[in-house]
Design a protein around this motif. Structure first.
Motif, short mmCIF file in Angstrom:
data_model
loop_
_atom_site.label_atom_id
_atom_site.label_comp_id
_atom_site.label_asym_id
_atom_site.label_seq_id
_atom_site.Cartn_x
_atom_site.Cartn_y
_atom_site.Cartn_z
N GLU A 65 -21.60 87.63 -4.20
CA GLU A 65 -21.62 87.22 -5.61
C GLU A 65 -20.98 85.84 -5.78
O GLU A 65 -21.48 84.99 -6.51
CB GLU A 65 -20.89 88.28 -6.45
CG GLU A 65 -20.69 87.91 -7.92
CD GLU A 65 -21.97 87.63 -8.68
OE1 GLU A 65 -23.05 88.08 -8.24
OE2 GLU A 65 -21.90 86.93 -9.72
N ARG A 66 -19.89 85.62 -5.07
CA ARG A 66 -19.21 84.32 -5.15
C ARG A 66 -20.12 83.20 -4.61
O ARG A 66 -20.22 82.11 -5.19
CB ARG A 66 -17.91 84.39 -4.34
CG ARG A 66 -17.07 83.13 -4.33
CD ARG A 66 -16.30 82.94 -5.65
NE ARG A 66 -15.82 81.56 -5.74
CZ ARG A 66 -16.28 80.65 -6.60
NH1 ARG A 66 -17.22 80.97 -7.46
NH2 ARG A 66 -15.79 79.44 -6.61
N ALA A 67 -20.83 83.49 -3.50
CA ALA A 67 -21.76 82.51 -2.93
C ALA A 67 -22.90 82.21 -3.91
O ALA A 67 -23.30 81.05 -4.09
CB ALA A 67 -22.32 83.01 -1.61
N ALA A 68 -23.39 83.26 -4.56
CA ALA A 68 -24.48 83.08 -5.52
C ALA A 68 -24.02 82.23 -6.70
O ALA A 68 -24.78 81.42 -7.24
CB ALA A 68 -24.99 84.45 -5.99
N GLN A 69 -22.75 82.41 -7.09
CA GLN A 69 -22.21 81.58 -8.18
C GLN A 69 -22.12 80.11 -7.77
O GLN A 69 -22.41 79.21 -8.56
CB GLN A 69 -20.83 82.10 -8.61
CG GLN A 69 -20.92 83.35 -9.47
CD GLN A 69 -19.57 84.01 -9.68
OE1 GLN A 69 -18.52 83.47 -9.29
NE2 GLN A 69 -19.58 85.17 -10.28
N LEU A 70 -21.70 79.88 -6.52
CA LEU A 70 -21.64 78.50 -6.02
C LEU A 70 -23.04 77.86 -6.04
O LEU A 70 -23.20 76.70 -6.42
CB LEU A 70 -21.08 78.46 -4.60
CG LEU A 70 -19.59 78.73 -4.41
CD1 LEU A 70 -19.25 78.78 -2.92
CD2 LEU A 70 -18.74 77.67 -5.11
N ALA A 71 -24.03 78.66 -5.62
CA ALA A 71 -25.40 78.15 -5.59
C ALA A 71 -25.89 77.82 -7.00
O ALA A 71 -26.47 76.74 -7.24
CB ALA A 71 -26.32 79.17 -4.94
N ARG A 72 -25.61 78.72 -7.92
CA ARG A 72 -26.05 78.52 -9.29
C ARG A 72 -25.43 77.23 -9.87
O ARG A 72 -26.09 76.46 -10.55
CB ARG A 72 -25.60 79.73 -10.11
CG ARG A 72 -25.97 79.68 -11.55
CD ARG A 72 -25.09 80.69 -12.30
NE ARG A 72 -25.69 81.03 -13.55
CZ ARG A 72 -26.19 82.22 -13.84
NH1 ARG A 72 -26.17 83.18 -12.98
NH2 ARG A 72 -26.73 82.44 -15.00
N LYS A 73 -24.17 77.02 -9.54
CA LYS A 73 -23.47 75.84 -10.05
C LYS A 73 -24.06 74.55 -9.45
O LYS A 73 -24.14 73.52 -10.10
CB LYS A 73 -21.98 75.95 -9.70
CG LYS A 73 -21.10 75.10 -10.59
CD LYS A 73 -19.63 75.44 -10.40
CE LYS A 73 -18.79 74.25 -10.83
NZ LYS A 73 -17.69 73.97 -9.90
N ALA A 74 -24.49 74.64 -8.18
CA ALA A 74 -25.00 73.45 -7.50
C ALA A 74 -26.41 73.07 -7.96
O ALA A 74 -26.84 71.93 -7.77
CB ALA A 74 -25.01 73.69 -5.98
N ALA A 75 -27.12 74.02 -8.55
CA ALA A 75 -28.49 73.75 -9.01
C ALA A 75 -28.44 72.98 -10.31
O ALA A 75 -27.75 73.39 -11.25
CB ALA A 75 -29.24 75.06 -9.20
N ILE A 76 -29.16 71.85 -10.37
CA ILE A 76 -29.19 71.08 -11.62
C ILE A 76 -30.64 70.82 -12.05
O ILE A 76 -31.11 69.69 -12.10
CB ILE A 76 -28.41 69.75 -11.48
CG1 ILE A 76 -28.76 69.05 -10.14
CG2 ILE A 76 -26.92 69.96 -11.60
CD1 ILE A 76 -28.30 67.59 -10.09
N PRO A 77 -31.38 71.92 -12.33
CA PRO A 77 -32.78 71.75 -12.73
C PRO A 77 -32.89 71.00 -14.06
O PRO A 77 -31.99 71.10 -14.91
CB PRO A 77 -33.29 73.19 -12.87
CG PRO A 77 -32.07 74.01 -13.14
CD PRO A 77 -30.95 73.33 -12.40
N GLN A 78 -33.96 70.24 -14.19
CA GLN A 78 -34.22 69.51 -15.43
C GLN A 78 -35.50 70.04 -16.07
O GLN A 78 -36.27 70.76 -15.42
CB GLN A 78 -34.38 68.01 -15.14
CG GLN A 78 -33.22 67.38 -14.41
CD GLN A 78 -31.92 67.42 -15.21
OE1 GLN A 78 -31.93 67.32 -16.44
NE2 GLN A 78 -30.80 67.58 -14.51
N ALA A 79 -35.74 69.61 -17.30
CA ALA A 79 -36.93 70.08 -18.01
C ALA A 79 -38.14 69.25 -17.59
O ALA A 79 -38.80 68.63 -18.42
CB ALA A 79 -36.69 69.97 -19.53
N ASN A 80 -38.42 69.24 -16.28
CA ASN A 80 -39.53 68.41 -15.82
C ASN A 80 -40.53 69.16 -14.96
O ASN A 80 -41.41 68.57 -14.35
CB ASN A 80 -39.01 67.19 -15.06
CG ASN A 80 -38.08 67.57 -13.92
OD1 ASN A 80 -37.93 68.74 -13.62
ND2 ASN A 80 -37.48 66.58 -13.29
N THR A 81 -40.39 70.46 -14.90
CA THR A 81 -41.40 71.29 -14.23
C THR A 81 -41.39 72.64 -14.94
O THR A 81 -40.67 72.82 -15.92
CB THR A 81 -41.11 71.37 -12.71
OG1 THR A 81 -42.16 72.11 -12.10
CG2 THR A 81 -39.79 72.02 -12.39
#
Lengths: 333, 186
Positions: free
Chosen positions: A290-306
């Motif tokens: 769960e902690r690893a998944a939180q780190l991953a979620r934080k690292a993702a910076i999707p934009q409104a471009n797809t």
């Protein structure tokens, strides 16, 4: 038929010849591998090169060789279909074969090359459009406009186009190295360092350089890996979130190496920070995953471009990271 | 645009299409699809998205499916190109073409040539494919009419038609003679 812009076509038979042409032509020259990324962009007027340089006749770029001392060497011209079906690769690096098999469609994998996937242009709703479409509004930063229209508020001076190659996160998770050749010589760098994070110039290729291939180090054998891809349809589409996880397990299920790379959620593949520190020397349990998944979620910076809303794509990164860990934890038992 | 673009001259090329050598003078920037349809009048290969998203323009290059809208004709020198027109043997439909008719796998017909070509490539690799293998093979080809099921059934049924030799001559279709280009009469 909407024609392609007119260009000269050259098909050198040696790398030296190709590098010389590229050095002479500079930015007026586009390199053609399988054509599945470049040709649609030329059709849309995104590129109008004076010369198109095909790499298909250069012999050494079709190499796919394994040696216990040097690892797996893959030439830029190897098709994705060949990677997907190669028995040695499937046995040694199943995650890589899995990631390759998720790219686009079967016909495209027959055509597309590894080099093309590594040099895939970043994509954006405001960029991958016809000239007529783009003429209806201000141009975006990547095609000479002032602002990145996909950025929050549409006022950023940095391009946020998304990097969408499936093979790259898997290769970075496997610590692959990439070789670039120019007339002056060649250089090798970590594939992770090849990507800039700037959507406008997504990779470190300098004018005159040709990507000739990658090497997956021999010591990566034995790594357990998983690549999971989220997209609108189960075929053809680019990832709107992708997770490549590589783990090595020691005695009694202790993690000895951990690397997590995200695709489709930033202008470059994202090597998630803190994963090794969190997991190495530990066993996998629910709390750590769960902690690893939180780190991953934080690292993702999707934009409104797809496709897909930003929050949803971040949630899917969380979900897919969890699934990838759970899959590998099961395999390790 | 004020700058004068230097337009590259047309280039002579020899392409091997459906077993025949064709000598042509083409723009270096011409796609294979463009040359097939506009220079060789092989209009069975369909033009739809031009972006590699639909599969309608699929042909076989050296036996492997390829999207002809994404391939430069210049890059096909020395390779064997097979289009939908090249599947008939001795005036008989290819068993897969007959299977498409028998199973009702054709409605508007626009995706059909591409579907048949990926199906042909699969049958060449796996003579008796399963329904799942057929589904995987057509995964890059869009159809907006049939819902795909009949296409999958046709691909799976083709080996049986090949065995029983029940492919027929196309009625009427071929009696009208070759297609002529309206502009040139060729």
């Amino acid at each position: 038929m909407i024609p392609l812009p007119k260009f000269r076509y050259v098909e050198p038979t040696t790398l030296a010849e190709a590098a010389a042409i590229l050095a002479a032509e500079g930015e007026d020259c586009q390199i053609l591998g399988g054509g599945t990324d470049l040709v649609p962009s030329m059709r849309q007027g995104i590129f109008a090169p004076k010369t198109v340089l095909s790499l298909q006749a250069i012999d050494g770029l079709g190499r796919l060789e394994w040696s216990e001392s040097d690892g797996l060497s893959i030439g830029a011209g190897v098709t994705l279909r060949r990677l997907e079906t190669d028995a040695t690769l499937r046995k040694l690096f199943p995650m890589l074969a899995q990631a390759v098999s998720e790219v686009a469609s079967p016909s495209i994998r027959h055509m597309a090359t590894l080099g093309g996937n590594l040099c895939l242009d970043t994509r954006c709703y405001y960029y991958n459009q016809s000239e007529d479409w783009k003429a209806c509004s201000d141009l975006c930063l990547k095609v000479g406009g002032e602002f990145c229209k996909a950025s929050p508020g549409g006022k950023a001076k940095k391009c946020f186009a998304v990097f969408s190659a499936d093979v790259v996160p898997a290769l970075i998770a496997l610590k692959a190295q990439v070789t670039l050749v120019a007339k002056e010589g060649e250089r090798t760098l970590d594939l992770a360092a090849f990507y800039s994070g700037d959507g406008a110039r997504p990779n470190a290729l300098k004018p005159g350089e040709i990507l000739t291939g990658v090497v997956v180090p021999a010591d990566r054998v034995g790594i357990k890996g998983s690549y999971l891809k989220y997209r609108i349809r189960q075929t053809i589409d680019y990832p709107i979130a992708g997770v490549a996880l590589a783990l090595r397990f020691g005695a009694s299920g202790v993690v000895s190496e951990a690397r997590l790379v995200l695709g489709g959620v930033a202008s470059k593949p994202v090597l998630v920070k803190g994963i090794a520190e969190l997991l190495e020397g530990q066993t996998l349990d629910r709390a750590r995953i769960e902690r690893a998944a939180q780190l991953a979620r934080k690292a993702a910076i999707p934009q409104a471009n797809t496709a897909g809303q930003r929050a949803h794509r971040k949630q899917m990164i969380h979900e897919f990271t969890t699934r990838a860990f759970e899959d590998l934890a099961r395999e390790a038992r | 645009m004020t700058e004068t673009l230097s337009v590259p001259a047309k280039m002579p090329v020899r392409l091997r299409v459906n077993g025949q050598n064709r000598d042509l003078l083409i723009e270096p920037s011409a796609s294979l699809l463009q040359v097939l349809r506009e220079d060789l009048a092989l209009t069975g290969t369909k033009e739809v998205c031009l972006l590699g998203s639909c599969g309608a323009c699929t042909v076989l290059i050296d036996g492997k499916p390829a999207l002809s809208c994404l391939v430069l004709a210049m890059a096909c020198r020395g390779k064997a190109i097979t289009t939908i027109e090249g599947l008939m043997e001795g005036g008989d439909l290819h068993p897969l073409q007959q299977a498409f008719i028998d199973k009702g796998a054709v409605q508007c017909g626009y995706c059909t040539p591409g579907m048949v070509m990926v199906g042909k490539a699969l049958l060449d690799e796996k003579p008796n494919p399963t329904a799942e293998e057929a589904r995987q093979a057509i995964a890059g080809n869009l159809c907006r009419c049939t819902g795909y099921q009949q296409i999958v059934e046709a691909i799976v049924a083709a080996p049986e038609i090949a065995r029983t030799g029940s492919a027929k001559r196309p009625a009427g279709l071929m009696d009208s003679g070759p297609y002529l280009m309206p502009e040139t009469g060729e």
